[in-house]
Write an enzyme that holds these catalytic residues in place. Structure first.
Site, PDB file in Angstrom:
ATOM      1  N   CYS A  30     -15.581   0.265  -9.280  1.00  0.00           N
ATOM      2  CA  CYS A  30     -14.758  -0.642 -10.071  1.00  0.00           C
ATOM      3  C   CYS A  30     -14.180  -1.776  -9.234  1.00  0.00           C
ATOM      4  O   CYS A  30     -14.111  -1.709  -8.021  1.00  0.00           O
ATOM      5  CB  CYS A  30     -13.682   0.140 -10.797  1.00  0.00           C
ATOM      6  N   ASP A  86       0.862  -1.167   0.000  1.00  0.00           N
ATOM      7  CA  ASP A  86       0.000   0.000   0.000  1.00  0.00           C
ATOM      8  C   ASP A  86       0.909   1.231   0.000  1.00  0.00           C
ATOM      9  O   ASP A  86       2.056   1.149   0.436  1.00  0.00           O
ATOM     10  CB  ASP A  86      -0.870  -0.064   1.267  1.00  0.00           C
ATOM     11  N   ASP A  88      -0.041   5.138   0.760  1.00  0.00           N
ATOM     12  CA  ASP A  88      -0.225   6.136   1.829  1.00  0.00           C
ATOM     13  C   ASP A  88      -0.397   5.477   3.198  1.00  0.00           C
ATOM     14  O   ASP A  88      -1.218   4.577   3.373  1.00  0.00           O
ATOM     15  CB  ASP A  88      -1.431   7.023   1.508  1.00  0.00           C
TER      16      ASP A  88
HETATM   17 MG   LIG Z   1      -2.881   3.257   3.283  1.00  0.00          MG
HETATM   18 ZN   LIG Z   2     -10.531   1.413 -10.431  1.00  0.00          ZN
END
Ligand SMILES: [Mg+2]
Ligand SMILES: [Zn+2]
Length: 192
Positions: A105, A9, A11
């Site tokens: 999505c 990941d 952030d």
């Molecule tokens: Mg994060």
């Molecule tokens: Zn997406």
């Protein structure tokens, strides 16, 4: 043989979570992240960033600018002899004012879209891979793709730990930060 990845990941894991950074100046990479990525590289894993960037769909940052930020991040890591092999992002937002981003999505974490795309494009064995992040959706993504999910306590990690406990979902490991998570992975790997 298929490759293995450590999915990361962005952030709150690699860099401080400051909301919706719209320029590279606002990206504060945690100082230990370089060593963490270097260790991932040296252990023969791909380092693949998987990040929800609904700031694009929210109209807070242009996709071109986001790509610029990611190029600069890759360069910053290169300068420290570390390689972010690939960065996948989901720019969509279900209530986006911009039609092309207005999608619920299947790439937005915890949905597996980005990881599945990475697996196909980079030839990754997901079940022998890891997912590290600070949010519930990161841990859920890890579970959804049958990888080993690790929660870090940076970013929203502490809140996420409480939420996960309430949901009775247990990450394979709860790490102090990204470097701690990577050290745990290397320790759990059989030596050859
Ligand atoms: Mg994060
Ligand atoms: Zn997406």
């Amino acid at each position: 043989m298929k490759k293995r990845a450590v999915f990361l990941d962005r952030d709150g894991n690699i860099n401080k979570d400051v909301g919706y950074p719209d320029s590279y100046k606002k990206i504060k990479i945690y100082p230990y992240s370089y060593e963490a990525v270097r260790k991932i590289n040296r252990a023969g894993f791909l380092a693949v960033v998987i990040t929800n960037q609904s700031g694009v769909g929210r109209g807070l940052i242009k996709e071109k600018k986001l790509n610029e930020i990611h190029e600069k991040m890759k360069t910053a890591f290169k300068k420290k002899n570390a390689c972010l092999d690939h960065i996948y992002y989901c720019p969509h937002y279900i209530n986006s004012p911009i039609p092309k981003y207005r999608i619920d999505c299947r790439c937005r974490k915890p949905y597996p879209g980005m990881a599945l795309k990475a697996a196909e494009q980079l030839d990754i064995d997901l079940s022998r891979s890891y997912m590290i992040g600070d949010k519930v959706e990161d841990v859920l993504l890890g579970i959804n793709i049958n990888a080993t999910p690790i929660l870090v306590l940076t970013g929203f990690g502490k809140e996420s730990r409480t939420q996960l406990q309430r949901m009775k979902i247990e990450p394979a490991f709860v790490a102090k930060n990204l470097l701690d998570a990577v050290n745990w992975i290397l320790k759990s790997e059989p030596m050859d």
